[in-house]
Structure formats: C-alpha cells, structure tokens
Write a protein that holds these residues in place. Structure first.
Motif, PDB file in Angstrom:
ATOM      1  N   UNK A  24       0.824  -1.205   0.000  1.00 51.21           N
ATOM      2  CA  UNK A  24       0.000   0.000   0.000  1.00 51.21           C
ATOM      3  C   UNK A  24       0.860   1.257   0.000  1.00 51.21           C
ATOM      4  N   UNK A  25       1.971   1.228   0.737  1.00 53.85           N
ATOM      5  CA  UNK A  25       2.859   2.396   0.787  1.00 53.85           C
ATOM      6  C   UNK A  25       3.501   2.649  -0.574  1.00 53.85           C
ATOM      7  N   UNK A  26       3.886   1.570  -1.264  1.00 55.55           N
ATOM      8  CA  UNK A  26       4.439   1.737  -2.612  1.00 55.55           C
ATOM      9  C   UNK A  26       3.367   2.304  -3.555  1.00 55.55           C
ATOM     10  N   UNK A  27       2.111   1.878  -3.355  1.00 58.00           N
ATOM     11  CA  UNK A  27       1.025   2.398  -4.192  1.00 58.00           C
ATOM     12  C   UNK A  27       0.853   3.903  -3.946  1.00 58.00           C
ATOM     13  N   UNK A  28       1.005   4.337  -2.691  1.00 56.03           N
ATOM     14  CA  UNK A  28       0.938   5.765  -2.392  1.00 56.03           C
ATOM     15  C   UNK A  28       2.012   6.505  -3.174  1.00 56.03           C
ATOM     16  N   UNK A  29       3.250   5.991  -3.153  1.00 56.49           N
ATOM     17  CA  UNK A  29       4.335   6.618  -3.900  1.00 56.49           C
ATOM     18  C   UNK A  29       4.041   6.669  -5.388  1.00 56.49           C
ATOM     19  N   UNK A  30       3.482   5.581  -5.916  1.00 56.38           N
ATOM     20  CA  UNK A  30       3.141   5.512  -7.340  1.00 56.38           C
ATOM     21  C   UNK A  30       2.130   6.595  -7.716  1.00 56.38           C
ATOM     22  N   UNK A  31       1.097   6.744  -6.912  1.00 56.83           N
ATOM     23  CA  UNK A  31       0.060   7.718  -7.243  1.00 56.83           C
ATOM     24  C   UNK A  31       0.561   9.152  -7.080  1.00 56.83           C
ATOM     25  N   UNK A  32       1.437   9.390  -6.110  1.00 57.16           N
ATOM     26  CA  UNK A  32       2.009  10.725  -5.936  1.00 57.16           C
ATOM     27  C   UNK A  32       2.839  11.098  -7.166  1.00 57.16           C
ATOM     28  N   UNK A  33       3.595  10.130  -7.714  1.00 52.33           N
ATOM     29  CA  UNK A  33       4.369  10.398  -8.923  1.00 52.33           C
ATOM     30  C   UNK A  33       3.449  10.715 -10.103  1.00 52.33           C
ATOM     31  N   UNK A  34       2.378   9.942 -10.238  1.00 56.19           N
ATOM     32  CA  UNK A  34       1.434  10.195 -11.332  1.00 56.19           C
ATOM     33  C   UNK A  34       0.825  11.594 -11.216  1.00 56.19           C
ATOM     34  N   UNK A  35       0.478  11.986  -9.991  1.00 58.49           N
ATOM     35  CA  UNK A  35      -0.089  13.314  -9.780  1.00 58.49           C
ATOM     36  C   UNK A  35       0.920  14.414 -10.091  1.00 58.49           C
ATOM     37  N   UNK A  36       2.215  14.069  -9.996  1.00 55.60           N
ATOM     38  CA  UNK A  36       3.276  15.016 -10.307  1.00 55.60           C
ATOM     39  C   UNK A  36       3.568  15.063 -11.803  1.00 55.60           C
ATOM     40  N   UNK A  37       2.879  14.199 -12.581  1.00 54.37           N
ATOM     41  CA  UNK A  37       3.103  14.140 -14.020  1.00 54.37           C
ATOM     42  C   UNK A  37       4.225  13.213 -14.423  1.00 54.37           C
ATOM     43  N   UNK A  38       4.645  12.336 -13.497  1.00 55.94           N
ATOM     44  CA  UNK A  38       5.763  11.416 -13.749  1.00 55.94           C
ATOM     45  C   UNK A  38       5.212   9.990 -13.798  1.00 55.94           C
ATOM     46  N   UNK A  39       5.265   9.384 -14.974  1.00 51.75           N
ATOM     47  CA  UNK A  39       4.751   8.021 -15.128  1.00 51.75           C
ATOM     48  C   UNK A  39       5.854   7.026 -15.477  1.00 51.75           C
ATOM     49  N   UNK A  40       7.109   7.472 -15.384  1.00 43.13           N
ATOM     50  CA  UNK A  40       8.214   6.598 -15.810  1.00 43.13           C
ATOM     51  C   UNK A  40       9.246   6.312 -14.723  1.00 43.13           C
ATOM     52  N   UNK A  41       9.525   7.265 -13.833  1.00 39.50           N
ATOM     53  CA  UNK A  41      10.561   7.026 -12.830  1.00 39.50           C
ATOM     54  C   UNK A  41      10.052   6.086 -11.741  1.00 39.50           C
ATOM     55  N   UNK A  42      10.989   5.575 -10.943  1.00 41.57           N
ATOM     56  CA  UNK A  42      10.661   4.520  -9.984  1.00 41.57           C
ATOM     57  C   UNK A  42      10.354   5.056  -8.588  1.00 41.57           C
ATOM     58  N   UNK A  43       9.505   4.305  -7.889  1.00 37.82           N
ATOM     59  CA  UNK A  43       9.403   4.433  -6.440  1.00 37.82           C
ATOM     60  C   UNK A  43      10.453   3.487  -5.869  1.00 37.82           C
ATOM     61  N   UNK A  44      11.406   4.017  -5.105  1.00 36.55           N
ATOM     62  CA  UNK A  44      12.486   3.188  -4.568  1.00 36.55           C
ATOM     63  C   UNK A  44      11.951   2.267  -3.469  1.00 36.55           C
TER      64      UNK A  44
END
Length: 273
Positions: A24-44
C-alpha cells in the motif's frame, strides 16, 4: 517454549499484514508520482525505519499538492485495518527538514491537517509515515514476554561471549581526531567544540569515526550501512539518515564542519579551513 512457539505462529500472520502494508505504501508513492506528471521514474524500495515507521523514497524529484497527498494516503491506508492513527511527514532529502506534515486519527475530530490546496515546489522528497502501535505487534509481544524468563539464563551466557555491537575498530578506538574546531575522542565517545563537551552514542561514534578517517571524501551509503550493521550480522532496519541528522545537529557549533549529502552516492564530512 510453548509461548515462544505461539509467538512465531503469530509472526506468520503479522508478516503478511506488514507485507500488505508495504505494498500500500508503494502504491501511495506511485500515485504521488502520477499526480506530479511522472509516469516513468521509480518508487524506490520502502524502508522500514522502526517497528511502526516507514519511509517512501523516489528516484527523481517531484512536486505535489498537499490536499492530493492527504486524500491519497487516507484512501489507500483505509484498506489497512490497522492503520487507524498515523503521522505523515514529507522530508527534504538534503537535510531531512520537514516540508509538510499532518496527522490522521480514527476519531476524525483529532485529525491535524494544515496548508490544504498548496502546491509544493519540485524537489527531492521522502515521505515518512509513522503508525500508532496496534495489534499487529502487541499480541506477538505478549507471547514473547511470556517466554523471556525461560531464555534469560541462556541469553546471558551467550551474550557474554559475543563482542558488543558498539565496540569500535581496535586500531582506531583510542584515537583523537581534530577537524575544523572539533576535537573528536573516539574512545570517550565525545566531541569538544569551543570548550563545550558533547556526548555521542555508540552508533554515532562509529559513524563519525568512518567520516573522520576520510574527511572531505565521499563515503558511499552502502559502505556506511555495511560497516555499521551488516558486518556484525544485524539486519539494517533503522534509517541511516536519522543518525546522519543527529550528527549534523551535534556538529552545528562548528560552522567549518558539516556532513553533506552527495546525491545518488552517499555522504561527506566537509571540513573547511
């Protein structure tokens, strides 16, 4: 021994709950990146900093809206039956200062949320989420406490033969280092800065010793973790950043000495003349 056996049986269920929480925490990071306009970089990889504290890190810089972050964490952590109360802090990577934070409670009137609707500037951020201790760990701890008395004597005998974790390297433990206005006594675990004595913990001493042996040189993060914990067979579950931050604070009295972040590499004890 039966109590300990039951504790390990309980661990199986707890491990599943913890693994699910980390997803769930990784999913939070994923959605925050998408909201930032980033769909390619990684959640570490998510770091478990303590028993109930986690850190979400990102490969690249990002921006975020405070209300979107609050709504995203609430929506996703609602799927975790044990995540009723938690505190979220967004930290700046460079100095671990808090860029934004809020607290969510099971009782909504106890929520602490401020600065809604503001967009944070693009930068390197880490998201720390600390959960209130709950039944994921308390039931298991009760079983362990019931069996501790049976293991006390065996543990005492075993630990007498094990080298303490806080021991310093034999060749360096009695050295005194001078850098900037700092006098660092590794054996006494003390700093002397402008006639003021500052005590260090064992881990802080061993960490500063690595830097003191190589001033103004970049020390890789992996090396620091290995020399501090892994070489002694201890799993690294604590955040190196936390100890770096504590050392920085203790070195503040000397403006000529500071531990700086070397992006994507590690840290450096920067000493100016």
């Amino acid at each position: 021994m039966a109590a300990i056996f039951m504790a390990f049986r309980k661990d199986d269920s707890d491990d599943f709950d913890i693994a699910r929480r980390e997803v769930l925490l990784r999913r939070i990071g994923h959605e925050i990146l998408l909201q930032s306009g980033d769909s390619t970089s990684r959640v570490l990889p998510v770091i478990k900093m303590a028993e109930n504290e986690y850190q979400i890190r990102f490969e690249n810089e990002l921006t975020f809206q405070t209300d979107s972050l609050v709504n995203t964490t609430q929506r996703l952590l609602a799927k975790d039956p044990f995540a009723n109360d938690y505190v979220v802090n967004v930290l700046n990577c460079g100095n671990s200062s808090i860029a934004y934070g809020y607290a969510i409670s099971k009782n909504k009137k106890d929520d602490i949320v401020a600065c809604i609707g503001r967009t944070q500037p693009k930068a390197c951020y880490m998201i720390n989420i600390k959960f209130k201790p709950n039944s994921i760990t308390t039931a298991r701890n009760k079983y362990f406490l019931g069996g501790l008395s049976l293991l006390a004597f065996v543990g005492f005998v075993f630990l007498r033969s094990v080298k303490p974790k806080s021991d310093l390297p034999k060749d360096d433990h009695n050295q005194i280092f001078t850098f900037g206005s700092v006098v660092f006594d590794a054996q006494k675990r003390q700093l002397l800065i402008n006639k003021e004595t500052i005590d260090l913990t064992g881990t802080e001493t061993r960490l500063l010793l690595i830097f003191a042996l190589s001033p103004n040189k970049t020390i890789e993060r992996s090396r620091l973790q290995k020399e501090l914990w892994e070489d002694e067979g201890v799993i690294v579950g604590r955040s190196l950043d936390m100890f770096i931050s504590k050392l920085r604070k203790k070195l503040e009295l000397d403006p000529n000495s500071n531990i700086v972040v070397i992006r994507n590499k590690g840290y450096k004890l920067e000493v100016s003349s």
